[in-house]
Scaffold this motif. Structure first.
Motif, PDB file in Angstrom:
ATOM      1  N   GLY A 122      -8.142 -10.552  -8.547  1.00  0.00           N
ATOM      2  CA  GLY A 122      -7.833 -10.214  -9.700  1.00  0.00           C
ATOM      3  C   GLY A 122      -7.583  -8.991 -10.450  1.00  0.00           C
ATOM      4  O   GLY A 122      -6.803  -8.693 -11.064  1.00  0.00           O
ATOM      5  N   VAL A 123      -8.459  -8.129  -9.625  1.00  0.00           N
ATOM      6  CA  VAL A 123      -8.026  -6.623  -9.812  1.00  0.00           C
ATOM      7  C   VAL A 123      -6.739  -6.117  -9.462  1.00  0.00           C
ATOM      8  O   VAL A 123      -5.927  -5.292  -9.904  1.00  0.00           O
ATOM      9  N   LEU A 124      -6.402  -6.717  -8.206  1.00  0.00           N
ATOM     10  CA  LEU A 124      -5.043  -6.341  -7.749  1.00  0.00           C
ATOM     11  C   LEU A 124      -3.913  -6.962  -8.501  1.00  0.00           C
ATOM     12  O   LEU A 124      -2.992  -6.504  -8.847  1.00  0.00           O
ATOM     13  N   ARG A 125      -4.251  -8.060  -9.059  1.00  0.00           N
ATOM     14  CA  ARG A 125      -3.273  -8.783  -9.941  1.00  0.00           C
ATOM     15  C   ARG A 125      -2.869  -7.830 -11.199  1.00  0.00           C
ATOM     16  O   ARG A 125      -1.904  -7.754 -11.786  1.00  0.00           O
ATOM     17  N   VAL A 126      -3.942  -7.194 -11.868  1.00  0.00           N
ATOM     18  CA  VAL A 126      -4.161  -6.357 -12.987  1.00  0.00           C
ATOM     19  C   VAL A 126      -3.284  -5.153 -12.780  1.00  0.00           C
ATOM     20  O   VAL A 126      -2.265  -4.788 -13.220  1.00  0.00           O
ATOM     21  N   LEU A 127      -3.264  -4.418 -11.251  1.00  0.00           N
ATOM     22  CA  LEU A 127      -2.530  -3.635 -10.831  1.00  0.00           C
ATOM     23  C   LEU A 127      -0.990  -3.709 -10.885  1.00  0.00           C
ATOM     24  O   LEU A 127      -0.341  -3.179 -11.308  1.00  0.00           O
ATOM     25  N   HIS A 128      -0.861  -5.094 -10.343  1.00  0.00           N
ATOM     26  CA  HIS A 128       0.569  -5.320 -10.134  1.00  0.00           C
ATOM     27  C   HIS A 128       1.235  -5.391 -11.593  1.00  0.00           C
ATOM     28  O   HIS A 128       2.279  -4.828 -12.222  1.00  0.00           O
ATOM     29  N   ALA A 129       0.398  -5.960 -12.713  1.00  0.00           N
ATOM     30  CA  ALA A 129       0.977  -6.141 -14.232  1.00  0.00           C
ATOM     31  C   ALA A 129       1.191  -4.861 -14.719  1.00  0.00           C
ATOM     32  O   ALA A 129       1.980  -4.513 -15.509  1.00  0.00           O
ATOM     33  N   VAL A 130       0.025  -3.859 -14.417  1.00  0.00           N
ATOM     34  CA  VAL A 130       0.300  -2.539 -15.172  1.00  0.00           C
ATOM     35  C   VAL A 130       1.497  -1.978 -14.302  1.00  0.00           C
ATOM     36  O   VAL A 130       2.302  -1.003 -15.267  1.00  0.00           O
ATOM     37  N   GLU A 131       1.652  -1.927 -13.286  1.00  0.00           N
ATOM     38  CA  GLU A 131       3.068  -0.994 -12.633  1.00  0.00           C
ATOM     39  C   GLU A 131       4.238  -1.685 -13.293  1.00  0.00           C
ATOM     40  O   GLU A 131       5.150  -1.015 -13.878  1.00  0.00           O
ATOM     41  N   GLY A 147       1.439   8.360 -16.992  1.00  0.00           N
ATOM     42  CA  GLY A 147       0.033   8.979 -16.793  1.00  0.00           C
ATOM     43  C   GLY A 147      -1.026   7.988 -16.987  1.00  0.00           C
ATOM     44  O   GLY A 147      -2.194   8.091 -16.468  1.00  0.00           O
ATOM     45  N   ALA A 148      -0.988   6.968 -17.863  1.00  0.00           N
ATOM     46  CA  ALA A 148      -1.815   5.834 -18.213  1.00  0.00           C
ATOM     47  C   ALA A 148      -1.836   4.777 -16.700  1.00  0.00           C
ATOM     48  O   ALA A 148      -3.125   4.495 -16.347  1.00  0.00           O
ATOM     49  N   ARG A 149      -0.814   4.852 -16.241  1.00  0.00           N
ATOM     50  CA  ARG A 149      -0.889   3.964 -14.761  1.00  0.00           C
ATOM     51  C   ARG A 149      -1.461   4.830 -13.587  1.00  0.00           C
ATOM     52  O   ARG A 149      -2.212   4.025 -13.131  1.00  0.00           O
ATOM     53  N   PHE A 150      -1.190   5.788 -13.585  1.00  0.00           N
ATOM     54  CA  PHE A 150      -2.118   6.801 -12.924  1.00  0.00           C
ATOM     55  C   PHE A 150      -3.554   6.678 -13.020  1.00  0.00           C
ATOM     56  O   PHE A 150      -4.404   6.410 -11.836  1.00  0.00           O
ATOM     57  N   GLU A 151      -3.969   6.815 -13.964  1.00  0.00           N
ATOM     58  CA  GLU A 151      -5.593   6.763 -14.246  1.00  0.00           C
ATOM     59  C   GLU A 151      -6.046   5.382 -14.099  1.00  0.00           C
ATOM     60  O   GLU A 151      -7.215   5.266 -13.544  1.00  0.00           O
ATOM     61  N   THR A 152      -5.235   4.278 -14.543  1.00  0.00           N
ATOM     62  CA  THR A 152      -5.773   2.979 -14.054  1.00  0.00           C
ATOM     63  C   THR A 152      -6.073   2.643 -12.457  1.00  0.00           C
ATOM     64  O   THR A 152      -6.977   2.038 -12.067  1.00  0.00           O
ATOM     65  N   TYR A 153      -4.972   3.136 -11.877  1.00  0.00           N
ATOM     66  CA  TYR A 153      -4.953   2.852 -10.502  1.00  0.00           C
ATOM     67  C   TYR A 153      -6.268   3.514  -9.600  1.00  0.00           C
ATOM     68  O   TYR A 153      -6.796   3.226  -8.932  1.00  0.00           O
ATOM     69  N   ALA A 154      -6.294   5.092 -10.207  1.00  0.00           N
ATOM     70  CA  ALA A 154      -7.239   5.955  -9.710  1.00  0.00           C
ATOM     71  C   ALA A 154      -8.691   5.220 -10.271  1.00  0.00           C
ATOM     72  O   ALA A 154      -9.560   5.385  -9.294  1.00  0.00           O
ATOM     73  N   LEU A 198       0.728  -1.257  -0.028  1.00  0.00           N
ATOM     74  CA  LEU A 198      -0.105  -0.130  -0.121  1.00  0.00           C
ATOM     75  C   LEU A 198       0.926   1.302   0.035  1.00  0.00           C
ATOM     76  O   LEU A 198       0.734   2.061  -0.573  1.00  0.00           O
ATOM     77  N   ALA A 199       1.693   1.557   0.963  1.00  0.00           N
ATOM     78  CA  ALA A 199       2.720   2.425   0.770  1.00  0.00           C
ATOM     79  C   ALA A 199       3.481   2.625  -0.414  1.00  0.00           C
ATOM     80  O   ALA A 199       3.726   3.672  -1.172  1.00  0.00           O
ATOM     81  N   HIS A 200       3.908   1.595  -1.058  1.00  0.00           N
ATOM     82  CA  HIS A 200       4.668   1.669  -2.300  1.00  0.00           C
ATOM     83  C   HIS A 200       3.670   2.389  -3.481  1.00  0.00           C
ATOM     84  O   HIS A 200       3.941   2.875  -3.971  1.00  0.00           O
ATOM     85  N   TRP A 201       2.467   1.684  -3.376  1.00  0.00           N
ATOM     86  CA  TRP A 201       1.603   2.170  -4.557  1.00  0.00           C
ATOM     87  C   TRP A 201       1.038   3.517  -4.544  1.00  0.00           C
ATOM     88  O   TRP A 201       0.975   4.179  -5.479  1.00  0.00           O
ATOM     89  N   ARG A 202       0.929   3.987  -3.039  1.00  0.00           N
ATOM     90  CA  ARG A 202       0.810   5.480  -2.762  1.00  0.00           C
ATOM     91  C   ARG A 202       1.787   6.216  -3.222  1.00  0.00           C
ATOM     92  O   ARG A 202       1.392   7.472  -4.054  1.00  0.00           O
ATOM     93  N   ARG A 203       2.997   5.943  -3.028  1.00  0.00           N
ATOM     94  CA  ARG A 203       4.012   6.877  -3.711  1.00  0.00           C
ATOM     95  C   ARG A 203       4.129   6.930  -4.942  1.00  0.00           C
ATOM     96  O   ARG A 203       4.353   7.847  -5.617  1.00  0.00           O
ATOM     97  N   ALA A 204       4.004   5.627  -5.525  1.00  0.00           N
ATOM     98  CA  ALA A 204       4.094   5.522  -7.128  1.00  0.00           C
ATOM     99  C   ALA A 204       2.970   6.191  -7.623  1.00  0.00           C
ATOM    100  O   ALA A 204       3.197   6.940  -8.706  1.00  0.00           O
ATOM    101  N   VAL A 205       1.689   6.243  -7.137  1.00  0.00           N
ATOM    102  CA  VAL A 205       0.701   6.958  -7.812  1.00  0.00           C
ATOM    103  C   VAL A 205       0.749   8.571  -7.651  1.00  0.00           C
ATOM    104  O   VAL A 205       0.584   9.295  -8.561  1.00  0.00           O
TER     105      VAL A 205
END
Length: 254
Positions: free
Chosen positions: A212-221, A229-236, A174-181
């Protein structure tokens, strides 16, 4: 065939959910734009009850993302105040009191979210497996967003064991994803690629597969072909379902 084993071609633009009475997938909202009642049946306020409430919240969010109006109700046996407080901390939307509630509003579908071995109301039942709490300290001492991520990380039909290692791993993620976003937000915005949006929708519309949604987010990263910019919109976008407050650190000092 379990929902998660079905091929991608099976994904539809409608949420389907397994009815625990029959083991069959049914449309969560069979009438287009028809009101759907989501009713949660926790027994008390322990981690399993919190998981029941969270699955109901996830179901409400998924239906609303598909344009379905939802009536969310809570029918608890005891300790409702404690459960509501824990759910609010976890980011669960408010649920109305479901005791002695009739059909009154003419809903097209009723989805009952129940713990295994718990209530057995008539109609479609969404079963939630138990949580075995093995972490030090009570769940209330855990960062609510971290606890929410732990509870979402496994399919709801799988018994969940929560220990210190699971909480630490979720906290790091969670901390990693928030920093990345927060970092991606500084890059030029780009639309979510169609294939990524399809992967997200295929995950949550095929039996509400949050894992499965979480797995997609790992793959997107890790996808080198995607712009930040696409990663940001995907996570949001995904966070509208997950409710993990992934954009919390936007604007924070680096």
């Amino acid at each position: 065939m379990p929902a998660r084993d079905r091929p991608r071609a099976y994904a539809r633009l409608v949420l389907r959910i397994t009815d625990a009475r029959t083991g069959e997938l049914v449309d969560a909202a069979p009438a287009r734009r028809g009101l759907t009642r989501v009713q949660a049946y926790p027994r008390g306020s322990d981690p399993t009850d919190l998981r029941v409430l969270l699955v109901a919240d996830l179901l409400v969010r998924a239906l609303e993302l598909g344009g379905t109006p939802v009536w969310a109700l809570l029918t608890g046996e005891r300790r409702q105040a404690e459960l509501r407080a824990a759910g609010a901390a976890l980011g669960v939307r408010p649920f109305e009191d479901g005791r002695d509630t009739g059909s009154g509003l003419g809903e097209a579908q009723v989805l009952h979210v129940v713990g295994e071995g718990g209530a057995a109301p008539d109609g479609v039942r969404v079963a939630v497996a138990p949580v075995h709490w093995e972490a030090p300290g009570p769940p209330g001492d855990t960062d609510p967003a971290v606890l929410r991520l732990v509870l979402l990380a496994q399919p709801r039909s799988t018994p969940l064991r929560v220990d210190r290692a699971a909480l630490d791993d979720a906290g790091d993620t969670l901390a990693h994803w928030r920093r990345a976003v927060a970092a991606w937000a500084h890059r030029p915005s780009r639309p979510i690629p169609d294939r990524v949006r399809a992967d997200l929708r295929a995950a949550w519309e095929d039996d509400l597969e949050a894992a499965g949604v979480l797995r997609v987010l790992h793959a997107v990263e890790g996808d080198a072909d995607l712009a930040d910019g696409a990663r940001f919109e995907t996570y949001a976008y995904a966070d509208r379902l997950l409710g993990l407050d992934l954009t919390r650190d936007l604007g924070a000092p680096a």
